[in-house]
Scaffold this motif. Structure first.
Motif, PDB file in Angstrom:
ATOM      1  N   UNK A 169       5.176  -3.666  13.995  1.00 27.14           N
ATOM      2  CA  UNK A 169       5.223  -4.873  13.037  1.00 27.14           C
ATOM      3  C   UNK A 169       3.731  -4.528  11.847  1.00 27.14           C
ATOM      4  N   UNK A 170       2.920  -3.683  12.640  1.00 31.74           N
ATOM      5  CA  UNK A 170       1.712  -3.365  11.591  1.00 31.74           C
ATOM      6  C   UNK A 170       2.282  -2.214  10.450  1.00 31.74           C
ATOM      7  N   UNK A 171       3.000  -1.486  10.916  1.00 36.74           N
ATOM      8  CA  UNK A 171       3.565  -0.630   9.996  1.00 36.74           C
ATOM      9  C   UNK A 171       4.480  -1.297   8.826  1.00 36.74           C
ATOM     10  N   UNK A 172       5.050  -2.356   9.080  1.00 40.21           N
ATOM     11  CA  UNK A 172       5.885  -3.130   8.360  1.00 40.21           C
ATOM     12  C   UNK A 172       5.035  -4.002   7.343  1.00 40.21           C
ATOM     13  N   UNK A 173       3.936  -4.368   7.946  1.00 46.46           N
ATOM     14  CA  UNK A 173       2.876  -5.056   7.344  1.00 46.46           C
ATOM     15  C   UNK A 173       2.267  -4.319   5.974  1.00 46.46           C
ATOM     16  N   UNK A 174       2.533  -3.206   5.877  1.00 50.18           N
ATOM     17  CA  UNK A 174       1.789  -2.210   4.631  1.00 50.18           C
ATOM     18  C   UNK A 174       2.824  -2.848   3.495  1.00 50.18           C
ATOM     19  N   UNK A 175       3.920  -3.442   3.657  1.00 49.40           N
ATOM     20  CA  UNK A 175       4.672  -4.210   2.440  1.00 49.40           C
ATOM     21  C   UNK A 175       4.620  -5.535   2.291  1.00 49.40           C
ATOM     22  N   UNK A 176       3.434  -6.028   2.865  1.00 53.09           N
ATOM     23  CA  UNK A 176       2.920  -7.449   2.726  1.00 53.09           C
ATOM     24  C   UNK A 176       1.988  -7.478   1.540  1.00 53.09           C
ATOM     25  N   UNK A 177       2.082  -7.761   0.411  1.00 52.54           N
ATOM     26  CA  UNK A 177       1.079  -7.890  -0.633  1.00 52.54           C
ATOM     27  C   UNK A 177       0.787  -9.476  -1.112  1.00 52.54           C
ATOM     28  N   UNK A 178      -0.354  -9.366  -1.678  1.00 52.01           N
ATOM     29  CA  UNK A 178      -0.597 -10.851  -2.187  1.00 52.01           C
ATOM     30  C   UNK A 178       0.013 -11.251  -3.352  1.00 52.01           C
ATOM     31  N   UNK A 179       0.462 -12.524  -3.364  1.00 47.17           N
ATOM     32  CA  UNK A 179       1.291 -13.250  -4.372  1.00 47.17           C
ATOM     33  C   UNK A 179       0.240 -13.373  -5.631  1.00 47.17           C
ATOM     34  N   UNK A 180       0.459 -12.842  -6.662  1.00 49.05           N
ATOM     35  CA  UNK A 180      -0.634 -12.817  -7.981  1.00 49.05           C
ATOM     36  C   UNK A 180      -0.917 -14.638  -8.232  1.00 49.05           C
ATOM     37  N   UNK A 181      -2.150 -14.683  -8.322  1.00 48.44           N
ATOM     38  CA  UNK A 181      -2.700 -15.965  -8.814  1.00 48.44           C
ATOM     39  C   UNK A 181      -2.625 -17.138  -7.667  1.00 48.44           C
ATOM     40  N   UNK A 182      -2.557 -16.529  -6.400  1.00 47.69           N
ATOM     41  CA  UNK A 182      -2.414 -17.409  -5.419  1.00 47.69           C
ATOM     42  C   UNK A 182      -3.304 -16.705  -4.159  1.00 47.69           C
TER      43      UNK A 182
END
Length: 274
Positions: A169-182
């Motif tokens: 789960x933590x490895x997959x979380x590397x693909x979680x990125x901020x949504x611009x302007x939020x």
């Protein structure tokens, strides 16, 4: 559009040949950076190209369907052509999904290779997902993700609540990125596209490349002995293929470069020299 990539070289070295590394599904070239540094540190005449395959890492846009193994291998061929001024690519290493992509790249370009390394990846078709059902389960989970999360920890918790081990789960979380302007986050991978790539991986049989290797290319199948990806029939088949070596690392799972980096390094370097 060229694949995103990074060059790894030994300090103060100017390589005269290159080694392309291809990661597995849902990974990125960065997964292999530490291992690549070990290789170039031991053999400064070689440089490594860490590739983000289509729909992975920083190679997220500009890639049209069909999302197949062959299309992915063609992306790699276009990248190799674009960096040819740096010197020839003489070796390719692929892990898992990247292993079959590496074989398909060799189908059209193996005559220019000295070595093809296939790391815990089967050239066989597996239409029943045998040995990889856990990966398919994760991809199916990702198809039902919420559109946004408060932070990466919320994503990790969501995956763990559905039975995914925390390290994965933590490895997959590397693909979680901020949504611009939020202040929100999103999983930025094209999950349907990934699913299509996996489906093609499972139905594709690539043994003919190893049975009739192009040029003088040597193939090195390196297997995690505790992994279910490569079975005994695969090993027997590989033993009948010309210019193919087989190494099984006992008690090592699918993530060979993470679980047995020293053993893998010694095998890669030994064949590179031989």
């Amino acid at each position: 559009m060229p694949l995103s990539h990074a060059f790894v070289t030994a300090p103060s070295s100017t390589p005269d040949r290159w080694f392309v590394f291809l990661h597995g599904i849902l990974g990125s070239g960065a997964n292999w950076r530490t291992f690549a540094k070990q290789i170039v540190g031991a053999r400064p005449s070689w440089g490594v190209v860490l590739v983000d395959l289509r729909l992975h890492g920083e190679s997220q846009t500009g890639f049209s369907p069909p999302h197949t193994v062959a299309a992915t291998a063609n992306d790699v061929a276009e990248l190799v052509a674009s960096i040819g001024h740096r010197g020839p690519v003489r070796a390719v290493l692929g892990h898992s999904f990247g292993g079959k992509v590496a074989i398909e790249y060799a189908r059209g370009h193996g005559a220019s290779l000295d070595h093809l390394y296939v790391i815990d990846s089967t050239p066989s078709a597996r239409p029943d997902y045998r040995g990889s059902s856990g990966t398919m389960h994760i991809v199916d989970l990702l198809r039902n993700l919420p559109e946004e999360f408060g932070d990466r920890n919320a994503f990790t918790t969501w995956m763990e609540e559905r039975g995914v081990a925390r390290p994965i789960a933590m490895w997959l979380a590397m693909n979680v990125r901020p949504v611009p302007n939020t202040t929100r986050f999103e999983f930025r991978i094209d999950v349907p596209g990934i699913r299509a790539m996996l489906e093609d991986y499972f139905i594709r049989d690539s043994w003919d490349v190893l049975e009739n290797p192009p040029g003088l290319m040597r193939t090195h199948l390196i297997v995690g002995g505790a992994s279910d990806i490569v079975d005994q029939s695969d090993i027997a088949h590989a033993a009948r293929c010309p210019r193919t070596t087989i190494d099984v690392l006992p008690n090592v799972g699918h993530w060979v470069h993470a679980e047995a980096p020293d053993a893998l390094r010694d095998l890669v370097l030994g064949y590179l020299d031989g």
